[in-house]
Write an enzyme that holds these catalytic residues in place. Sequence first.
Site, PDB file in Angstrom:
ATOM      1  CE1 TYR A 266       3.825   4.791  -5.203  1.00  6.69           C
ATOM      2  CE2 TYR A 266       4.236   2.673  -4.203  1.00  6.69           C
ATOM      3  CZ  TYR A 266       3.390   3.733  -4.454  1.00  6.69           C
ATOM      4  OH  TYR A 266       2.115   3.707  -3.941  1.00  6.69           O
TER       5      TYR A 266
ATOM      6  CD  GLN B 203      -2.858   0.527  -2.453  1.00  5.58           C
ATOM      7  OE1 GLN B 203      -2.039   1.434  -2.434  1.00  5.58           O
ATOM      8  NE2 GLN B 203      -2.565  -0.653  -2.957  1.00  5.58           N
TER       9      GLN B 203
ATOM     10  CG  LEU C  99       2.013   1.593  10.261  1.00 11.19           C
ATOM     11  CD1 LEU C  99       3.506   1.233  10.191  1.00 11.19           C
ATOM     12  CD2 LEU C  99       1.392   0.974  11.511  1.00 11.19           C
TER      13      LEU C  99
ATOM     14  CG  ASN D 178       5.358  -2.815  10.699  1.00 13.62           C
ATOM     15  OD1 ASN D 178       5.260  -2.431  11.871  1.00 13.62           O
ATOM     16  ND2 ASN D 178       5.859  -2.043   9.741  1.00 13.62           N
TER      17      ASN D 178
HETATM   18  N1  LIG Z   1      -2.545   4.112  -3.758  1.00 14.75           N
HETATM   19  C1  LIG Z   1      -2.092   5.217  -3.233  1.00 14.75           C
HETATM   20  O1  LIG Z   1      -2.473   6.329  -3.638  1.00 14.75           O
HETATM   21  C2  LIG Z   1      -1.106   5.159  -2.105  1.00 14.75           C
HETATM   22  C3  LIG Z   1      -0.862   6.302  -1.334  1.00 14.75           C
HETATM   23  C4  LIG Z   1       0.032   6.205  -0.265  1.00 14.75           C
HETATM   24  C5  LIG Z   1       0.650   4.985   0.010  1.00 14.75           C
HETATM   25  N2  LIG Z   1       0.418   3.882  -0.769  1.00 14.75           N
HETATM   26  C6  LIG Z   1       1.055   2.575  -0.489  1.00 14.75           C
HETATM   27  O2  LIG Z   1       0.869   2.280   0.902  1.00 14.75           O
HETATM   28  C7  LIG Z   1       2.127   2.076   1.522  1.00 14.75           C
HETATM   29  C8  LIG Z   1       2.093   2.477   2.978  1.00 14.75           C
HETATM   30  O3  LIG Z   1       1.722   3.818   3.145  1.00 14.75           O
HETATM   31  P1  LIG Z   1       2.743   4.963   3.588  1.00 14.75           P
HETATM   32  O4  LIG Z   1       4.106   4.636   3.105  1.00 14.75           O
HETATM   33  O5  LIG Z   1       2.136   6.256   3.176  1.00 14.75           O
HETATM   34  O6  LIG Z   1       2.695   4.996   5.160  1.00 14.75           O
HETATM   35  P2  LIG Z   1       2.686   3.987   6.398  1.00 14.75           P
HETATM   36  O7  LIG Z   1       2.942   2.595   5.984  1.00 14.75           O
HETATM   37  O8  LIG Z   1       1.455   4.321   7.158  1.00 14.75           O
HETATM   38  O9  LIG Z   1       3.895   4.538   7.257  1.00 14.75           O
HETATM   39  C9  LIG Z   1       5.209   4.476   6.811  1.00 14.75           C
HETATM   40  C10 LIG Z   1       6.078   5.240   7.808  1.00 14.75           C
HETATM   41  O10 LIG Z   1       6.018   4.612   9.087  1.00 14.75           O
HETATM   42  C11 LIG Z   1       7.329   4.195   9.505  1.00 14.75           C
HETATM   43  N3  LIG Z   1       7.156   2.899  10.161  1.00 14.75           N
HETATM   44  C12 LIG Z   1       6.940   1.692   9.585  1.00 14.75           C
HETATM   45  N4  LIG Z   1       6.768   0.737  10.526  1.00 14.75           N
HETATM   46  C13 LIG Z   1       6.868   1.340  11.715  1.00 14.75           C
HETATM   47  C14 LIG Z   1       6.794   0.881  13.052  1.00 14.75           C
HETATM   48  N5  LIG Z   1       6.571  -0.389  13.334  1.00 14.75           N
HETATM   49  N6  LIG Z   1       6.960   1.793  14.064  1.00 14.75           N
HETATM   50  C15 LIG Z   1       7.201   3.098  13.782  1.00 14.75           C
HETATM   51  N7  LIG Z   1       7.284   3.586  12.528  1.00 14.75           N
HETATM   52  C16 LIG Z   1       7.111   2.724  11.500  1.00 14.75           C
HETATM   53  C17 LIG Z   1       8.154   4.145   8.232  1.00 14.75           C
HETATM   54  O11 LIG Z   1       9.508   4.431   8.474  1.00 14.75           O
HETATM   55  P3  LIG Z   1      10.709   3.347   8.204  1.00 14.75           P
HETATM   56  O12 LIG Z   1      10.689   3.008   6.754  1.00 14.75           O
HETATM   57  O13 LIG Z   1      11.920   4.093   8.611  1.00 14.75           O
HETATM   58  O14 LIG Z   1      10.401   2.173   9.104  1.00 14.75           O
HETATM   59  C18 LIG Z   1       7.523   5.267   7.401  1.00 14.75           C
HETATM   60  O15 LIG Z   1       8.048   6.533   7.772  1.00 14.75           O
HETATM   61  C19 LIG Z   1       3.076   2.906   0.647  1.00 14.75           C
HETATM   62  O16 LIG Z   1       4.416   2.591   0.862  1.00 14.75           O
HETATM   63  C20 LIG Z   1       2.565   2.553  -0.726  1.00 14.75           C
HETATM   64  O17 LIG Z   1       3.015   1.259  -1.077  1.00 14.75           O
HETATM   65  C21 LIG Z   1      -0.459   3.964  -1.815  1.00 14.75           C
END
Ligand SMILES: NC(=O)c1ccc[n+]([C@@H]2O[C@H](COP(=O)([O-])OP(=O)(O)OC[C@H]3O[C@@H](n4cnc5c(N)ncnc54)[C@H](OP(=O)(O)O)[C@@H]3O)[C@@H](O)[C@H]2O)c1
Length: 326
Positions: free
Chosen positions: A58, A193, A222, A283
């Site tokens: 990352y 995960q 989310l 959150n």
């Molecule tokens: N192991 C893997 O292969 C893998 C794959 C994907 C993700 N991950 C991990 O999982 C974490 C989370 O997944 P993700 O980043 O894909 O997506 P997510 O957490 O589902 O969504 C993040 C998005 O939602 C927004 N957001 C956050 N809180 C919010 C709220 N209360 N209301 C409205 N919008 C909101 C964020 O924007 P803002 O930042 O502007 O709030 C961002 O655009 C990643 O950061 C990473 O650490 C791991």
Amino acid sequence: MYLSAANHRIPLSDGNSIPIIGLGTYSQPKSARKGDCATSVKVAIDTGYRHIDGAYVYHNEHEIGEAIREKIAEGKVRREDIFYCGKLWATSLVPELVRPTLEKTLKVLQLDYVDLYIIEIPMAFKPGDDLNPRDENGKWIYHKSDLCATWEALEACKDAGLVKSLGVSNFNRRQLELILNKPELKHKPVSNQVECHPYFTQPKLLKFCQQHDIVIVAYSPLGTSRDPTWVNVSSPPLLKDELLNSLGKKYCKTAAQVILRFNIQRGVVVIPKSFNPERVKENFQIFDFSLTEKEMKDIEALNKNIRFVELLMWSDHPEYPFHDEY
Ligand SMILES: NC(=O)c1ccc[n+]([C@@H]2O[C@H](COP(=O)([O-])OP(=O)(O)OC[C@H]3O[C@@H](n4cnc5c(N)ncnc54)[C@H](OP(=O)(O)O)[C@@H]3O)[C@@H](O)[C@H]2O)c1
């Protein structure tokens, strides 16, 4: 089940425990400014988060380490209060690269150990420093995966005290069984995960993991950032869902809070990412209400069985995990 903020950890099969909510930290480099990640981790710790999810790939692990060390120096938390999950990337799955890669993460974080270290994807790429190895035609250069050999190298890292718990990510049932049935298995994977939210509820994988004492950690809880460069945006935006928003109104909560509550209430760890201080705090406010059994069932019924994170660019890898049903 009512979960309070004070006891929001769930036990792991190795005797450790994992906080049920963590802060995700993945952001496309173009959409985050330098320091955003560190600020967000500091706000998260001040808010009460004790679990941070990160990865060497990352490119912001140094900011996470800086934020954690600052909060420890301030006396806000002790190292043992924090649960940091790091990830072993696909170019380091050959056994001889496992420990040096974990040591690189520890050096970047400036910490002595990580709490959880997971194989990020079950697909091995050409080993080495190039994190995105491609040939002159842009085709990804793969390597033969030997997940059991990688696992043995991880077990040695745990025995050496560099990591407290070992897990995996994006593993399907067959790949989990490969590790669980490995002769002379020393340490079981404590967690897997995977993508998990009301539009992709993972009923079968969740059941299998529960039967084997493997905690599911929900990534993209989310519904992702909906960045079309890596997200399948053909599935509608989760946060706009009518039922989730109407339940939010009922409880004076947002749809995001209802979505996160749904998963933690069924024992699934959530790691929502936000680099916006208000949303980081929002959150975490999911311990002062509870969904009824009927509401849990209604949310489960939203499952569309469509992934936002399909990883299709690697679908021709022999260990691509998503061809199997689960
Ligand atoms: N192991 C893997 O292969 C893998 C794959 C994907 C993700 N991950 C991990 O999982 C974490 C989370 O997944 P993700 O980043 O894909 O997506 P997510 O957490 O589902 O969504 C993040 C998005 O939602 C927004 N957001 C956050 N809180 C919010 C709220 N209360 N209301 C409205 N919008 C909101 C964020 O924007 P803002 O930042 O502007 O709030 C961002 O655009 C990643 O950061 C990473 O650490 C791991």
